[in-house]
Design an enzyme around this catalytic site. Sequence first.
Site, PDB file in Angstrom:
ATOM      1  N   THR A  27       0.841  -1.203   0.000  1.00 56.14           N
ATOM      2  CA  THR A  27       0.000   0.000   0.000  1.00 56.14           C
ATOM      3  C   THR A  27       0.872   1.248   0.000  1.00 56.14           C
ATOM      4  O   THR A  27       1.755   1.391   0.847  1.00 56.14           O
ATOM      5  CB  THR A  27      -0.941  -0.046   1.222  1.00 56.14           C
ATOM      6  OG1 THR A  27      -1.911  -1.057   0.979  1.00 56.14           O
ATOM      7  CG2 THR A  27      -1.638   1.279   1.463  1.00 56.14           C
ATOM      8  N   GLN A 100      -4.514  -7.111  -6.703  1.00 55.88           N
ATOM      9  CA  GLN A 100      -5.075  -7.597  -5.439  1.00 55.88           C
ATOM     10  C   GLN A 100      -6.431  -6.946  -5.157  1.00 55.88           C
ATOM     11  O   GLN A 100      -6.562  -5.720  -5.092  1.00 55.88           O
ATOM     12  CB  GLN A 100      -4.119  -7.324  -4.265  1.00 55.88           C
ATOM     13  CG  GLN A 100      -4.532  -8.171  -3.047  1.00 55.88           C
ATOM     14  CD  GLN A 100      -3.839  -7.800  -1.765  1.00 55.88           C
ATOM     15  OE1 GLN A 100      -3.700  -6.625  -1.451  1.00 55.88           O
ATOM     16  NE2 GLN A 100      -3.408  -8.795  -1.004  1.00 55.88           N
ATOM     17  N   HIS A 176      -7.714 -10.672  -1.546  1.00 53.55           N
ATOM     18  CA  HIS A 176      -7.082 -10.305  -0.267  1.00 53.55           C
ATOM     19  C   HIS A 176      -7.898 -10.931   0.863  1.00 53.55           C
ATOM     20  O   HIS A 176      -8.918 -10.384   1.294  1.00 53.55           O
ATOM     21  CB  HIS A 176      -7.014  -8.789  -0.131  1.00 53.55           C
ATOM     22  CG  HIS A 176      -6.085  -8.302   0.941  1.00 53.55           C
ATOM     23  ND1 HIS A 176      -5.668  -9.105   1.991  1.00 53.55           N
ATOM     24  CD2 HIS A 176      -5.465  -7.099   1.127  1.00 53.55           C
ATOM     25  CE1 HIS A 176      -4.851  -8.405   2.774  1.00 53.55           C
ATOM     26  NE2 HIS A 176      -4.705  -7.197   2.267  1.00 53.55           N
ATOM     27  N   ASN A 179      -4.748 -10.180   6.718  1.00 52.31           N
ATOM     28  CA  ASN A 179      -4.428  -8.920   7.414  1.00 52.31           C
ATOM     29  C   ASN A 179      -5.603  -8.214   8.073  1.00 52.31           C
ATOM     30  O   ASN A 179      -5.591  -6.985   8.213  1.00 52.31           O
ATOM     31  CB  ASN A 179      -3.689  -7.970   6.454  1.00 52.31           C
ATOM     32  CG  ASN A 179      -2.351  -8.567   6.045  1.00 52.31           C
ATOM     33  OD1 ASN A 179      -1.895  -9.531   6.671  1.00 52.31           O
ATOM     34  ND2 ASN A 179      -1.735  -8.024   5.020  1.00 52.31           N
ATOM     35  N   TYR A 181      -8.706  -7.733   7.148  1.00 53.23           N
ATOM     36  CA  TYR A 181      -9.721  -7.060   6.335  1.00 53.23           C
ATOM     37  C   TYR A 181     -10.960  -7.957   6.225  1.00 53.23           C
ATOM     38  O   TYR A 181     -11.051  -8.999   6.870  1.00 53.23           O
ATOM     39  CB  TYR A 181      -9.121  -6.642   4.983  1.00 53.23           C
ATOM     40  CG  TYR A 181      -7.980  -5.659   5.197  1.00 53.23           C
ATOM     41  CD1 TYR A 181      -8.235  -4.402   5.759  1.00 53.23           C
ATOM     42  CD2 TYR A 181      -6.666  -6.007   4.928  1.00 53.23           C
ATOM     43  CE1 TYR A 181      -7.205  -3.508   6.020  1.00 53.23           C
ATOM     44  CE2 TYR A 181      -5.625  -5.114   5.187  1.00 53.23           C
ATOM     45  CZ  TYR A 181      -5.899  -3.869   5.728  1.00 53.23           C
ATOM     46  OH  TYR A 181      -4.891  -2.984   5.995  1.00 53.23           O
ATOM     47  N   ARG A 228      -4.539 -14.572  -0.873  1.00 54.36           N
ATOM     48  CA  ARG A 228      -3.572 -14.319   0.200  1.00 54.36           C
ATOM     49  C   ARG A 228      -4.263 -14.500   1.553  1.00 54.36           C
ATOM     50  O   ARG A 228      -5.348 -13.962   1.776  1.00 54.36           O
ATOM     51  CB  ARG A 228      -3.035 -12.894   0.102  1.00 54.36           C
ATOM     52  CG  ARG A 228      -1.818 -12.653   1.000  1.00 54.36           C
ATOM     53  CD  ARG A 228      -1.236 -11.272   0.789  1.00 54.36           C
ATOM     54  NE  ARG A 228       0.209 -11.266   1.017  1.00 54.36           N
ATOM     55  CZ  ARG A 228       0.869 -10.290   1.610  1.00 54.36           C
ATOM     56  NH1 ARG A 228       0.235  -9.202   2.028  1.00 54.36           N
ATOM     57  NH2 ARG A 228       2.172 -10.355   1.772  1.00 54.36           N
ATOM     58  N   ASN A 236      -4.518  -5.605  12.303  1.00 54.24           N
ATOM     59  CA  ASN A 236      -5.809  -4.921  12.369  1.00 54.24           C
ATOM     60  C   ASN A 236      -6.781  -5.539  13.366  1.00 54.24           C
ATOM     61  O   ASN A 236      -8.000  -5.497  13.185  1.00 54.24           O
ATOM     62  CB  ASN A 236      -6.432  -4.800  10.976  1.00 54.24           C
ATOM     63  CG  ASN A 236      -5.658  -3.824  10.105  1.00 54.24           C
ATOM     64  OD1 ASN A 236      -5.399  -2.693  10.528  1.00 54.24           O
ATOM     65  ND2 ASN A 236      -5.249  -4.254   8.939  1.00 54.24           N
ATOM     66  N   GLY A 317       8.321  -7.972   0.298  1.00 53.56           N
ATOM     67  CA  GLY A 317       7.567  -6.726   0.325  1.00 53.56           C
ATOM     68  C   GLY A 317       8.479  -5.535   0.413  1.00 53.56           C
ATOM     69  O   GLY A 317       8.975  -5.021  -0.596  1.00 53.56           O
ATOM     70  N   ARG A 318       8.760  -5.094   1.654  1.00 51.54           N
ATOM     71  CA  ARG A 318       9.518  -3.847   1.842  1.00 51.54           C
ATOM     72  C   ARG A 318      10.851  -3.807   1.095  1.00 51.54           C
ATOM     73  O   ARG A 318      11.218  -2.727   0.597  1.00 51.54           O
ATOM     74  CB  ARG A 318       9.677  -3.571   3.331  1.00 51.54           C
ATOM     75  CG  ARG A 318       8.367  -3.043   3.929  1.00 51.54           C
ATOM     76  CD  ARG A 318       8.390  -3.020   5.438  1.00 51.54           C
ATOM     77  NE  ARG A 318       8.520  -4.390   5.954  1.00 51.54           N
ATOM     78  CZ  ARG A 318       8.488  -4.697   7.246  1.00 51.54           C
ATOM     79  NH1 ARG A 318       8.358  -3.749   8.147  1.00 51.54           N
ATOM     80  NH2 ARG A 318       8.588  -5.956   7.619  1.00 51.54           N
TER      81      ARG A 318
HETATM   82  C1  8OZ Z   1      -0.193  -1.083   5.230  1.00 53.51           C
HETATM   83  C2  8OZ Z   1      -0.941   0.072   5.284  1.00 53.51           C
HETATM   84  C3  8OZ Z   1      -2.225   0.069   4.808  1.00 53.51           C
HETATM   85  C4  8OZ Z   1      -2.772  -1.092   4.286  1.00 53.51           C
HETATM   86  C5  8OZ Z   1      -2.307  -4.838   4.247  1.00 53.51           C
HETATM   87  C6  8OZ Z   1      -3.392  -3.441   2.597  1.00 53.51           C
HETATM   88  O1  8OZ Z   1      -1.721  -4.912   5.333  1.00 53.51           O
HETATM   89  C7  8OZ Z   1      -2.594  -3.504   3.663  1.00 53.51           C
HETATM   90  C8  8OZ Z   1      -2.019  -2.262   4.229  1.00 53.51           C
HETATM   91  C9  8OZ Z   1      -0.716  -2.237   4.711  1.00 53.51           C
HETATM   92  O2  8OZ Z   1      -2.691  -5.833   3.644  1.00 53.51           O
END
Ligand code: 8OZ
Length: 366
Positions: A27, A100, A176, A179, A181, A228, A236, A317-318
């Site tokens: 993101t 995604q 997705h 994480n 969501y 994923r 979160n 990722g990073r």
């Molecule tokens: C970092 C900041 C905002 C969203 C994820 C889509 O963790 C994200 C995300 C990561 O999957």
Amino acid sequence: MNEKTLFEAYKLGSLTLSNRMVMAPLTRNRAGAGFVPSELAATYYSQRASAGLLISEATQISQQGQGYQDTPGIYTQAQIDGWRKVTEAVHAKGGHIFLQLWHVGRVSHTDLQANGAAPVAPSAIRPATKVFVNNSFVDVSEPRALEIGELAGIVNDFRQAASNAMAAGFDGVEIHGANGYLLDQFLKDGANVRTDAYGGSVENRARLLLEVTSAVVSEVGAERTGIRLSPVSPANGVSSTAPQAQFDYLVEQLNALGLVYLHVVEGATGGPREVAPFDFSALRQRFNNTYIANNGYDLNLATTTLIEDKADLIAFGRPFIANPDLVERFKTDAALSALDPTTLYGGGAAGYTDYPTLTEGAQHHH
Ligand code: 8OZ
């Protein structure tokens, strides 16, 4: 010796990837008006096209599915046209890219919702997490529980978004399911206390994710659909009392749908790999197609993991943010550049498209 390496070609469905390195979804909050990917996005992704596979940043399937400012969507024609520039730029470099598909559920803020509405969730439980909105990280808004009659509409939004992704020229889509969501909220009993067909049992909590996956598969084909998952990540504010049973069942069902890949965040997203006892190999055993491993991999761990046959592809990722030529750097065992955390979320070219490759970096010194 016939050891697998990160740098050999790999067949993913009908695609031939040039190596086993995947750029994980990241993101970056740089979409323009109408949540259209910026012109810079085509440059950013194409700079990283030497990865065997790129996965786009999380992309909302509807306005309701948005949780952070300036994240791109895939539900309007302008967004499709914007993404087409990205896919064309990546394909021109010989790369491959999946989009995604994202619905944040309760990880949102009323300022991002139509008419200031409450974010939606399996149950009206507000997580202790923050979203990036109005240029700062703030607490999420109080969510409301979805009516059972609303779920078919969300499934259809995923289906339509997958179709839109194909129209934009993507090679496939990644659902997705990780994480914390929406789909992960349904899976995990800390977030889902429903008493209808979408809550309670392992089967019921998997139902929405499986309906979404079936719809996407019927729209674009299993060969173009990946997913994923993050079984033990507390990202979160989600939690699960019995993740192994939940995810063993889920992956058996996903395998039956013939998905092209299973992409697993092993541990806490962006954090420690060891957070709770969990047997990731049990997921790999239940899944016949490609297993993509993610979370905290470096060159050594990635290489060992492939040699030990614990994964088929490794997602980074990073490291891809500050190292557009990460493949070349790993190949030559070169030093990696550090990312600037102040330019991760939002802004323009700085910290986005201006990280030099090794060659460019060397030229700057002359
Ligand atoms: C970092 C900041 C905002 C969203 C994820 C889509 O963790 C994200 C995300 C990561 O999957």
